[in-house]
Design a protein around this motif. Structure first.
Motif, short mmCIF file in Angstrom:
data_model
loop_
_atom_site.label_atom_id
_atom_site.label_comp_id
_atom_site.label_asym_id
_atom_site.label_seq_id
_atom_site.Cartn_x
_atom_site.Cartn_y
_atom_site.Cartn_z
N LEU A 102 11.56 9.00 -5.76
CA LEU A 102 12.30 7.50 -5.32
C LEU A 102 12.59 7.60 -4.00
O LEU A 102 13.61 8.34 -3.66
CB LEU A 102 13.72 7.34 -5.98
CG LEU A 102 13.83 6.55 -7.37
CD1 LEU A 102 15.11 6.28 -8.00
CD2 LEU A 102 13.03 5.00 -7.24
N ARG A 103 11.90 7.14 -3.09
CA ARG A 103 12.02 6.98 -1.58
C ARG A 103 13.10 6.23 -1.15
O ARG A 103 12.60 5.30 -0.77
CB ARG A 103 10.90 7.08 -1.06
CG ARG A 103 9.59 8.08 -1.47
CD ARG A 103 9.77 9.44 -1.46
NE ARG A 103 9.98 9.70 -0.20
CZ ARG A 103 10.63 10.86 0.09
NH1 ARG A 103 11.02 11.90 -0.85
NH2 ARG A 103 10.79 11.50 1.39
N MET A 137 16.46 -1.75 -14.14
CA MET A 137 15.07 -2.12 -13.84
C MET A 137 14.62 -3.61 -14.54
O MET A 137 14.36 -4.51 -13.87
CB MET A 137 14.10 -1.29 -13.93
CG MET A 137 12.82 -1.26 -13.39
SD MET A 137 12.98 -1.81 -11.35
CE MET A 137 12.74 -0.17 -10.79
N SER A 158 10.53 -0.50 -1.99
CA SER A 158 10.54 -1.83 -2.80
C SER A 158 11.88 -2.49 -3.14
O SER A 158 12.69 -2.06 -3.49
CB SER A 158 9.79 -1.28 -4.19
OG SER A 158 10.28 -2.31 -5.02
N GLU A 159 11.82 -3.87 -3.14
CA GLU A 159 13.14 -4.65 -3.36
C GLU A 159 13.52 -4.56 -4.81
O GLU A 159 14.52 -4.31 -5.34
CB GLU A 159 12.72 -6.21 -3.06
CG GLU A 159 13.84 -7.14 -3.64
CD GLU A 159 15.19 -7.02 -2.91
OE1 GLU A 159 15.31 -6.31 -2.21
OE2 GLU A 159 16.05 -7.63 -3.29
N PHE A 160 12.29 -4.29 -5.71
CA PHE A 160 12.55 -4.20 -7.15
C PHE A 160 13.73 -2.94 -7.14
O PHE A 160 14.66 -2.92 -8.10
CB PHE A 160 11.56 -3.70 -7.97
CG PHE A 160 10.25 -4.99 -7.86
CD1 PHE A 160 10.51 -5.71 -7.07
CD2 PHE A 160 9.67 -5.20 -8.96
CE1 PHE A 160 9.45 -7.01 -7.12
CE2 PHE A 160 8.49 -5.96 -9.25
CZ PHE A 160 8.52 -7.08 -8.12
N GLU A 161 13.37 -1.83 -6.38
CA GLU A 161 14.13 -0.68 -6.71
C GLU A 161 15.36 -0.69 -6.02
O GLU A 161 16.62 0.05 -6.32
CB GLU A 161 13.09 0.68 -6.24
CG GLU A 161 12.19 0.82 -7.38
CD GLU A 161 11.57 2.23 -7.20
OE1 GLU A 161 11.50 2.65 -6.10
OE2 GLU A 161 10.84 2.69 -8.09
#
Lengths: 463, 463
Positions: free
Chosen positions: B314-315, B128, B341-344
């Motif tokens: 965490l979907r 991350m 989320s693009e981050f995840e």
């Protein structure tokens, strides 16, 4: 009995080779339905392999339904459907035609972009690391369907402080973007006919179409959504943007707000959905209190998003339901898991709680005000031929030709100067002609905006 | 002809009363298979009701497979396998009871929990941080509607390597959980009637009800979804779990897989949705190849999730559309922003790419195998009175009383020993009686499982 040559060098374990070999025999029909397989012991002796290997192979065949065991020991071949479709994996589908844009632009004044400078990467990284370190157990627990409770409490505090709203965390539902929440509302209110402001950003109409939900597009007047237009329809739920209409920039008058609240209160089952999108960005005037705080709070569903203030790719939005609908939600829709990652809900909670969000918004307002100012200043030479609107709020301007140039002309001339602007008419449902273009300024830096504006002046200077 | 007394005060619409009455006649055998129903007109005249009412009742009977129409007009009674369930069962309204658990448990053997030890916090934190540091610009750009392209490519590689599937990144759609993707599919295939396995986990039926999508619940046999049951309905899309049925643990036989593929290929617009949920957890045997790799790939929509292998909070889930549907998706549904989320997505891509995911799965398999082994070993004293199933795969066991104890008794006795187990019947749509309880073991550590099992032995030892 079967003859099998095991491949020594093969990477497959022995039992898989045996399994595959028997499977082939069955599929080719050489081992017919009803045929009895040799006992495990016999097979093992015959092939000089271990009993366990045979057991594993038979178990796999049985698991996949090729054979069945009867009376504990004996395995029989089961009838297997003949395939009429080719079991061979097809060629992967051909790549689609590459979507080469017809034209390259130096500057794209789209309204959907935000500042790359704006996102607080270092703080976000720190908060994410803290969340992962300190809250590891709770991060793995199932999240309440409405979203992380601590985050909802922070949202409630924020709304009280900055939007004069008095609500409880039980009324708040966190979702993966406004469109997700709008979808939930169509399920919460089955049979409702939705009213949309026209023009509008495209999503709500597309969501309603895709979900086969009835809706009506209502025209706008100077005060906001036309009440006369609304009462002519069967609509029971009106989606409005009182703080700042997109794309017209209209701020709904207090009179219209009251009329809409009265309309909603007149019949059970009527609601207003207040999309407070962009309300954080006001430059000239003080923020307008939301519709929600004006009425009894029984008819208004409040919607807002962190997409425009944090990042479009962080999909976090929320809605505040009136108490009656909040109970209905719990009965009807709480089976849906919250679609937002708990990790990010936790980081966002810390972000608001620690005061970072407020500071971040102040910084963004300054950043965007500076961008808007550069743009307006550099567009000043066009003031004679074009009128300017929308500068008090939001992140875009509207430029209208005083001589009634069709927007296509403005778009074409801008494109010849390698600047992309957008026609207002594209935001209307149904046909519309306009002499107005929309200029979004959030995605470019000041220097770039200066250059883009200079090119627009050159393009339209003759207007 | 039928005699029906309509209840005036009844809350049910007339057509439903008529439908129920005819259904009763069929189920009781008074209207035998092959019998012809009176024409709609005659029925309407006879009962002094409108033609539309009769049409609606017949349509509902036809949808549910009680009758079939031949030569356009005439309706005949179809042979009905005993239906224990009524499709489109209305949700029993739940009271908003205070959410105080009636009883405290020391050990909760729920199937919805996962190991808190399993999540790779330190690696996830590192990835991350790397994502936030190295890819800051791309993180803020709008994400493609189907999800981050690099992540979709990693998913494609994974599916090729571990599930023998040959697909392209263009076919993959990333969504916020399986339920989100199922919702999208109801919009992609409007008008489709969905078939569900019965029993099933509750979500799909609730999603279909909430979206007012028609569906039928089909019983299971030893080989999987009953083909006979399926063909009696109007269903065009069947949601199946071939690798490992929840909760029964059935692995669909190859014969049934082929029959289903043929069923789907027989008419345009028919699809199988293969939910490959839990396929990562196989302990005894090698993974069964997915339905997707067996056919032409034109009829199967493949679904899987990272919820069970990473964390429920965490979907992130994904589906693989056949090429035809992938194009349809792009035309009809690409307006929806990717809800993850693009981050995840970025962190998950690095996680798969770096080989961490594969190692993580191996570690989890070992962890869960050890938990299963402890549980089975400690439950051994019950072997005389109870039969055990489901140990080869998934993260739960099924324990059935050989003397036919009702599950309520098993649940009650377990509760008296402060252990919570779950009845099989709760997973059925409609009424069902069972002598089976479900024991999930993913959420407790070995020592806890040992204690919980000892308490179960004490509770049921007399069984």
């Amino acid at each position: 009995m079967l003859t099998i040559t095991f491949e020594d060098q093969g990477r497959q374990p022995l039992y898989q080779q045996l399994y595959s070999r028997i499977k082939e025999e069955i599929e080719a029909g050489r081992l017919a339905a009803g045929a009895r397989l040799p006992s495990k012991r016999k097979m093992a002796d015959h092939l000089k392999i271990s009993l366990t290997t045979v057991e594993n192979a038979y178990a796999q065949l049985s698991l996949e339904g090729y054979v069945a065991s009867r009376e504990k020991r004996a395995y029989y071949v089961r009838p297997v459907e003949k395939m009429t479709i080719s079991p061979v994996a097809p060629e992967p589908p051909r790549a689609r035609v590459p979507r080469v844009p017809a034209r390259r632009y130096l500057f794209d004044l789209s309204t959907s972009r935000v500042s790359l400078k704006g996102f607080p990467f270092s703080i976000w990284t720190k908060l994410m690391r803290e969340s992962l370190r300190d809250e590891s157990a709770s991060l793995l627990e199932p999240v309440p369907p409405q979203g992380d409770l601590a985050l909802r409490r922070e949202i409630v505090n924020y709304l009280r402080q900055f939007r004069s709203m008095r609500v409880t965390a039980e009324q708040v539902v966190v979702g993966a973007g406004t469109e997700y929440l709008l979808g939930l509302l169509t399920e919460l209110l089955p049979g409702a006919v939705f009213a949309l402001e026209n023009p509008n950003y495209h999503k709500p109409a597309r969501i309603f179409q895709s979900r086969r939900v009835k809706f009506a597009a209502i025209s706008m007047d100077q005060e906001g959504l036309s009440l006369a237009g609304l009462t002519k329809t069967q609509a029971s739920v009106a989606l409005v943007t009182p703080s700042h209409h997109f794309p017209l920039g209209t701020v709904m008058s207090v009179g219209r707000r009251r009329q809409l609240l009265q309309w909603a209160a007149a019949r059970p089952g009527r609601y207003l959905i207040e999309d407070d999108y962009d309300s954080e960005y006001r430059f000239a005037l003080k923020p307008v209190p939301p519709l929600h705080s004006l009425g009894s709070g029984q008819q208004v569903i409040y919607l807002n998003t962190f997409t425009r203030t944090l990042a479009p790719s962080l999909r976090i939005a929320y809605m505040v339901l009136p108490p009656g609908l909040s109970e209905l939600y719990e009965r009807k829709l709480a089976f849906y898991a919250c679609p937002v990652s708990e990790f990010e809900q936790c980081a966002l909670r810390k972000f608001i709680e620690g005061g970072y969000y407020e500071r971040h918004l102040n910084r963004l307002r300054n950043l965007y005000r500076a961008r808007r100012d550069v743009l307006m200043q550099r567009l000043a030479p066009l003031a004679g031929a074009f009128s300017l609107a929308g500068q008090a709020a939001g992140l875009h301007l509207l430029l209208t030709s005083r001589q009634g140039w069709p927007e296509e002309k403005m778009i074409r001339l801008a494109a010849q100067n390698e600047v992309r602007v957008y026609g207002l008419s594209s935001y209307y449902l149904g046909r519309a002609a306009a002499s107005t273009v929309i200029i979004g300024y959030a995605g470019l830096e000041e220097a770039e905006l200066g250059q883009a504006a200079a090119r627009l002046v050159a393009a339209w200077g003759g207007g």
